[in-house]
Design a protein around this motif. Structure first.
Motif, PDB file in Angstrom:
ATOM      1  N   ASP A 279     -12.198   3.501  19.750  1.00 33.10           N
ATOM      2  CA  ASP A 279     -12.051   4.125  21.065  1.00 33.10           C
ATOM      3  C   ASP A 279     -12.256   5.637  20.909  1.00 33.10           C
ATOM      4  N   VAL A 280     -13.260   6.172  21.571  1.00 38.84           N
ATOM      5  CA  VAL A 280     -13.624   7.583  21.426  1.00 38.84           C
ATOM      6  C   VAL A 280     -12.471   8.508  21.817  1.00 38.84           C
ATOM      7  N   SER A 281     -11.757   8.195  22.902  1.00 40.99           N
ATOM      8  CA  SER A 281     -10.663   9.080  23.339  1.00 40.99           C
ATOM      9  C   SER A 281      -9.521   9.091  22.324  1.00 40.99           C
ATOM     10  N   LEU A 282      -9.241   7.955  21.696  1.00 45.11           N
ATOM     11  CA  LEU A 282      -8.221   7.938  20.635  1.00 45.11           C
ATOM     12  C   LEU A 282      -8.707   8.714  19.416  1.00 45.11           C
ATOM     13  N   GLN A 283      -9.970   8.539  19.069  1.00 51.31           N
ATOM     14  CA  GLN A 283     -10.524   9.237  17.911  1.00 51.31           C
ATOM     15  C   GLN A 283     -10.456  10.746  18.092  1.00 51.31           C
ATOM     16  N   GLU A 284     -10.712  11.210  19.323  1.00 48.49           N
ATOM     17  CA  GLU A 284     -10.680  12.649  19.592  1.00 48.49           C
ATOM     18  C   GLU A 284      -9.286  13.244  19.397  1.00 48.49           C
ATOM     19  N   ARG A 285      -8.255  12.446  19.542  1.00 46.60           N
ATOM     20  CA  ARG A 285      -6.888  12.953  19.378  1.00 46.60           C
ATOM     21  C   ARG A 285      -6.127  12.238  18.256  1.00 46.60           C
ATOM     22  N   ARG A 286      -6.849  11.741  17.261  1.00 52.89           N
ATOM     23  CA  ARG A 286      -6.214  10.939  16.219  1.00 52.89           C
ATOM     24  C   ARG A 286      -5.214  11.702  15.365  1.00 52.89           C
ATOM     25  N   ASP A 287      -5.269  13.026  15.349  1.00 54.25           N
ATOM     26  CA  ASP A 287      -4.303  13.786  14.558  1.00 54.25           C
ATOM     27  C   ASP A 287      -3.250  14.476  15.420  1.00 54.25           C
ATOM     28  N   ALA A 288      -3.208  14.177  16.718  1.00 49.87           N
ATOM     29  CA  ALA A 288      -2.254  14.828  17.631  1.00 49.87           C
ATOM     30  C   ALA A 288      -0.802  14.577  17.217  1.00 49.87           C
TER      31      ALA A 288
ATOM     32  N   GLY B 101       0.731  -3.720  19.411  1.00 50.64           N
ATOM     33  CA  GLY B 101      -0.059  -3.880  18.189  1.00 50.64           C
ATOM     34  C   GLY B 101      -0.653  -2.559  17.774  1.00 50.64           C
ATOM     35  N   ASN B 102      -1.930  -2.572  17.417  1.00 50.76           N
ATOM     36  CA  ASN B 102      -2.615  -1.318  17.140  1.00 50.76           C
ATOM     37  C   ASN B 102      -4.040  -1.395  17.662  1.00 50.76           C
ATOM     38  N   ALA B 103      -4.643  -0.234  17.844  1.00 51.67           N
ATOM     39  CA  ALA B 103      -5.998  -0.152  18.376  1.00 51.67           C
ATOM     40  C   ALA B 103      -7.006  -0.535  17.301  1.00 51.67           C
ATOM     41  N   PRO B 104      -8.150  -1.091  17.705  1.00 54.54           N
ATOM     42  CA  PRO B 104      -9.192  -1.381  16.717  1.00 54.54           C
ATOM     43  C   PRO B 104      -9.549  -0.111  15.938  1.00 54.54           C
ATOM     44  N   HIS B 105      -9.613  -0.256  14.618  1.00 56.29           N
ATOM     45  CA  HIS B 105      -9.838   0.908  13.759  1.00 56.29           C
ATOM     46  C   HIS B 105     -10.404   0.468  12.417  1.00 56.29           C
ATOM     47  N   THR B 106     -10.793   1.455  11.620  1.00 57.00           N
ATOM     48  CA  THR B 106     -11.245   1.202  10.246  1.00 57.00           C
ATOM     49  C   THR B 106     -10.548   2.184   9.315  1.00 57.00           C
ATOM     50  N   HIS B 107     -10.618   1.872   8.045  1.00 55.94           N
ATOM     51  CA  HIS B 107     -10.165   2.759   6.967  1.00 55.94           C
ATOM     52  C   HIS B 107     -11.260   2.796   5.906  1.00 55.94           C
TER      53      HIS B 107
ATOM     54  N   ARG C  27       1.218   6.159  20.842  1.00 53.17           N
ATOM     55  CA  ARG C  27       1.654   6.819  22.080  1.00 53.17           C
ATOM     56  C   ARG C  27       1.128   6.085  23.323  1.00 53.17           C
ATOM     57  N   VAL C  28       0.304   5.058  23.116  1.00 53.02           N
ATOM     58  CA  VAL C  28      -0.347   4.337  24.210  1.00 53.02           C
ATOM     59  C   VAL C  28       0.284   2.956  24.353  1.00 53.02           C
TER      60      VAL C  28
ATOM     61  N   PHE D  34      15.779   0.025   2.729  1.00 55.25           N
ATOM     62  CA  PHE D  34      15.460  -0.066   4.154  1.00 55.25           C
ATOM     63  C   PHE D  34      16.468   0.697   4.996  1.00 55.25           C
ATOM     64  N   VAL D  35      17.733   0.639   4.623  1.00 53.59           N
ATOM     65  CA  VAL D  35      18.781   1.323   5.387  1.00 53.59           C
ATOM     66  C   VAL D  35      18.542   2.839   5.447  1.00 53.59           C
ATOM     67  N   ASP D  36      17.794   3.372   4.499  1.00 47.77           N
ATOM     68  CA  ASP D  36      17.503   4.807   4.460  1.00 47.77           C
ATOM     69  C   ASP D  36      16.175   5.169   5.142  1.00 47.77           C
ATOM     70  N   ARG D  37      15.418   4.182   5.569  1.00 46.45           N
ATOM     71  CA  ARG D  37      14.129   4.449   6.226  1.00 46.45           C
ATOM     72  C   ARG D  37      14.393   4.826   7.682  1.00 46.45           C
ATOM     73  N   ARG D  38      13.540   5.671   8.224  1.00 49.90           N
ATOM     74  CA  ARG D  38      13.610   6.082   9.625  1.00 49.90           C
ATOM     75  C   ARG D  38      12.428   5.467  10.367  1.00 49.90           C
ATOM     76  N   ALA D  39      12.702   4.819  11.481  1.00 44.18           N
ATOM     77  CA  ALA D  39      11.629   4.233  12.295  1.00 44.18           C
ATOM     78  C   ALA D  39      10.854   5.367  12.968  1.00 44.18           C
ATOM     79  N   ASP D  40       9.598   5.531  12.613  1.00 44.81           N
ATOM     80  CA  ASP D  40       8.760   6.575  13.198  1.00 44.81           C
ATOM     81  C   ASP D  40       7.891   5.945  14.283  1.00 44.81           C
ATOM     82  N   TRP D  41       8.292   6.153  15.540  1.00 48.86           N
ATOM     83  CA  TRP D  41       7.570   5.611  16.700  1.00 48.86           C
ATOM     84  C   TRP D  41       6.356   6.470  17.058  1.00 48.86           C
ATOM     85  N   ASP D  42       6.152   7.561  16.359  1.00 51.03           N
ATOM     86  CA  ASP D  42       5.029   8.461  16.611  1.00 51.03           C
ATOM     87  C   ASP D  42       4.213   8.654  15.327  1.00 51.03           C
TER      88      ASP D  42
END
Length: 168
Positions: free
Chosen positions: A149-158, A72-78, A30-31, A16-24
């Motif tokens: 959310d359509v707007s999130l889906q449109e930029r999901r790889d930003a 949290g996170n936005a409603p999504h599927t995998h 980003r929302v 864990f000490v070597d992990r980097r917190a990725d906020w992006d």
């Protein structure tokens, strides 16, 4: 221990000490309301980001998510199963059917939920303290999440192509 075993073990340990917190790590991070940090251990999860510091994924991914209160996170599927195992905090998890129907429950430390493939789901930290969740996805290289959310889906790889504009 023999040298080949020492080498194998050294490639299979992620501290864990070597992990980097990725906020992006995700487009929705980003929302406001969906801000969280991913600490990758095995594979990159659904972030899609290459990370040389992780244990290579063979059959599943594993990360730890740091979630501030109210986030949290936005409603999504995998396309695969996703598991949330609560390490610390109080997290409301939900599943939806796409017709506006939702089932939710609050989980605490050492509680777990398994979200089936292609079922809308997500979580929110409903506690007063930060939450830590262990997150697993049932595939070595899962697709990026599909947002409802359509707007999130449109930029999901930003988050894969642009630098984060705000600093932490």
């Amino acid at each position: 221990m023999s040298q080949p075993l020492d080498d194998l073990l050294s490639r299979r340990v992620a501290r864990f000490v070597d992990r980097r917190a990725d906020w992006d790590a995700f487009a929705d991070a980003r929302v406001d309301g969906y801000r969280r940090a991913q600490h990758r251990f095995i594979g990159s999860g659904a972030s899609g980001k290459p990370d040389a510091s992780v244990i290579p994924a063979e059959h599943f991914t594993l990360s730890v998510m740091f979630v501030p209160p109210g986030q949290g996170n936005a409603p999504h599927t995998h396309e695969v199963e996703e598991v949330f195992f609560i390490l610390q905090g109080k997290v409301e998890v939900f599943i939806e059917d796409g017709q506006g129907n939702r089932a939710a429950t609050v989980l605490g430390p050492w509680d777990c939920v398994s979200c089936p493939a292609d079922v809308i789901h997500g979580f929110t930290n409903v506690g007063l303290e930060p939450a830590y969740l262990q997150v697993m996805l049932g595939k070595a290289r899962p697709d990026l999440m599909t947002y409802t959310d359509v707007s999130l889906q449109e930029r999901r790889d930003a988050h894969l192509t642009t630098a984060r504009e705000t600093s932490r």
